[in-house]
Design an enzyme around this catalytic site. Structure first.
Site, mmCIF file in Angstrom:
data_model
loop_
_atom_site.group_PDB
_atom_site.id
_atom_site.type_symbol
_atom_site.label_atom_id
_atom_site.label_comp_id
_atom_site.label_asym_id
_atom_site.label_seq_id
_atom_site.Cartn_x
_atom_site.Cartn_y
_atom_site.Cartn_z
ATOM 1 N N HIS A 139 23.719 5.793 -14.408
ATOM 2 C CA HIS A 139 24.508 7.042 -14.281
ATOM 3 C C HIS A 139 24.794 7.655 -12.999
ATOM 4 O O HIS A 139 24.962 8.737 -12.718
ATOM 5 C CB HIS A 139 23.576 8.066 -14.994
ATOM 6 C CG HIS A 139 23.873 8.086 -16.522
ATOM 7 N ND1 HIS A 139 24.801 8.460 -17.238
ATOM 8 C CD2 HIS A 139 22.991 7.339 -17.241
ATOM 9 C CE1 HIS A 139 24.620 8.211 -18.542
ATOM 10 N NE2 HIS A 139 23.483 7.537 -18.691
ATOM 11 N N GLY A 184 27.689 -1.936 -29.186
ATOM 12 C CA GLY A 184 26.718 -1.045 -29.448
ATOM 13 C C GLY A 184 25.332 -1.134 -28.821
ATOM 14 O O GLY A 184 24.539 -0.137 -28.966
ATOM 15 N N GLY A 237 24.907 -1.418 -25.474
ATOM 16 C CA GLY A 237 25.097 -0.900 -24.245
ATOM 17 C C GLY A 237 25.217 -1.997 -23.262
ATOM 18 O O GLY A 237 24.723 -2.096 -22.039
ATOM 19 N N ASP A 252 30.887 -0.957 -15.153
ATOM 20 C CA ASP A 252 31.167 -2.116 -16.376
ATOM 21 C C ASP A 252 32.547 -2.848 -16.048
ATOM 22 O O ASP A 252 32.474 -4.183 -16.274
ATOM 23 C CB ASP A 252 31.267 -1.589 -17.733
ATOM 24 C CG ASP A 252 30.044 -0.557 -18.048
ATOM 25 O OD1 ASP A 252 28.986 -0.765 -17.119
ATOM 26 O OD2 ASP A 252 30.101 0.357 -19.136
HETATM 27 C C1 GLA Z 1 28.072 3.445 -19.229
HETATM 28 C C2 GLA Z 1 29.181 3.332 -18.690
HETATM 29 C C3 GLA Z 1 28.806 3.054 -16.913
HETATM 30 C C4 GLA Z 1 27.864 3.679 -16.479
HETATM 31 C C5 GLA Z 1 26.586 3.431 -17.349
HETATM 32 C C6 GLA Z 1 25.313 4.319 -17.044
HETATM 33 O O1 GLA Z 1 27.871 1.820 -19.366
HETATM 34 O O2 GLA Z 1 30.311 2.864 -18.942
HETATM 35 O O3 GLA Z 1 30.039 3.678 -16.174
HETATM 36 O O4 GLA Z 1 28.042 5.175 -16.038
HETATM 37 O O5 GLA Z 1 26.948 3.932 -18.576
HETATM 38 O O6 GLA Z 1 25.022 3.970 -15.860
#
Ligand code: GLA
Length: 389
Positions: free
Chosen positions: A31, A120, A122, A170
């Protein structure tokens, strides 16, 4: 559920071009990307593969092996709706690209997608799908877009059309990842450096809670707003030269503590501390000081749990159990939060033993099983020339 292979869906499947883009882990720096801070992600051996060709029609035809069923859309494409399912990411990319390159409409396209990035969890399956589609379009139409430009376009697609106000992490890492390295990226300047990952007798693994991070999108956007509110307060105190929370020193945040509503103070404090942890992590990895690496992972988890408030009981329980187990260097929740995976650094020889203990305890409490993914650090997006249909 797995559907048909490409040559069972499309005739003359050898005329497709193929790209594959990986998912990611983030070692630390969670974040912080949308706060112009520091991140330390790496690409892993799970991919979205996409095949594309022009189809001489006026339609987009899209098929996914994991979500079987042909989606057919005549141009002009209508805006994204719930029935689109996974195809919303393709539409979002097409809308973004139409604006960027002034296309009124693309020629008809056949698109076939398959992959093994768990959805889902992450691990950025959506970002991988966006960038792999962009790279494929870039090649098919000879658009000559630079890789970093495509990362930003994929982010724009997600922000403006999918509606998740994600940062650049990402999309960037799925393109720029390098085997056995993480990337240290300073988002404010976009300067980056590859950090070798010499892990000796240790290995990163992911433990998936099997909790789909459904809250994540709405809470994610709320966290962004809270950080913007925090920035406004800091600008009032310190001046408008500050463009992001990440530029403000910890001591200044504490100096003006009473100016913040308590939740906003916690968010801002977390971001400042997490940015420092990223820098400390790079030193710890360079020195192969694994005690410190582990401590930083646990500290990051605590920040995400108590200050940023994006963890959940399942993630916390896994981290707590790991902390109490032998052979564990460190662990933390990873990604947006509210589910998804714990990233853990474990002794290579003890992975299965540690996981089976965690699995049993977790199943008793939550009546479901976590999943283990050992990860290998791989390279970013690539064109596949030897793809077998
Ligand atoms: C998701 C978002 C990223 C980043 C993360 C938290 O994966 O796509 O841009 O903010 O959460 O670090």
């Amino acid at each position: 559920m797995r559907g048909k292979k490409i040559n069972e869906v499309f005739k003359n499947a050898e005329s497709f071009i193929h790209f594959s883009a990986p998912g990611r882990i983030n070692i630390i720096g969670e974040h912080t990307d949308y706060n112009n801070g520091y991140i330390l992600p790496a690409t892993i051996n799970h991919y979205i593969n996409l095949a594309i060709r022009k189809n001489n029609t006026n339609s987009l035809r899209a098929y996914s092996q994991e979500f079987p069923g042909m989606h057919i859309y005549e141009y002009p494409l209508k805006k994204i709706c719930p029935e689109d399912g996974w195809v919303k990411y393709l539409k979002a990319v097409l809308f973004t690209l139409q604006k960027e390159v002034n296309f009124t409409d693309f020629p008809g396209l056949d698109v076939y997608v398959t992959g093994d990035i768990p959805v889902g969890a992450g691990l950025s399956s959506s970002a991988a799908l966006e960038v792999v589609f962009l790279f494929a379009l870039n090649e098919l139409f000879n658009l000559q877009l630079e890789p970093i430009k495509m990362a930003f376009l994929a982010q724009e697609a997600e922000n403006d059309f999918v509606g998740v106000k994600c940062g650049i992490m990402d999309q960037f890492i799925s393109i720029m990842g390098k085997e056995n390295h993480a990337i240290f990226l300073d988002i404010r300047t976009m300067n980056y450096r590859y950090i070798p990952l010499y892990l000796n007798d240790y290995v990163f693994v992911l433990i998936d809670t099997s909790v789909s991070h459904s809250l994540a999108n709405s809470e994610y956007n709320i966290r962004r707003q809270e950080c913007e509110e925090g920035l406004k307060i800091l600008q009032n105190c310190l001046g408008l030269d500050f463009k992001s929370i990440s530029e403000v020193k910890l001591k200044n945040i504490n100096r003006f503590k009473e100016k913040f509503p308590s939740n906003i103070y916690k968010r801002v404090l977390y971001v400042a501390e997490e940015n420092l942890r990223v820098q400390e992590m790079i030193n710890a990895l360079r020195k192969e000081s694994f005690n410190q690496v582990g401590q930083l992972l646990y500290n990051s988890h605590n920040g995400l749990k108590y200050l940023y408030e994006v963890s959940c009981p399942e993630l916390d329980l896994i981290v707590d159990y790991l902390k109490a187990s032998e052979g564990v260097v460190g662990a933390r929740m990873m990604g947006g939060g509210f589910g998804g995976c714990v990233l853990a650094l474990l002794e290579k020889n003890n992975v299965n033993k540690i996981f089976s203990l965690i699995k049993d305890k977790y199943s008793v409490v939550f009546h479901k099983s976590p999943r283990l993914f050992p990860v290998t650090i791989t390279s970013g997006i690539a064109k596949e020339t030897n793809y077998k249909t």
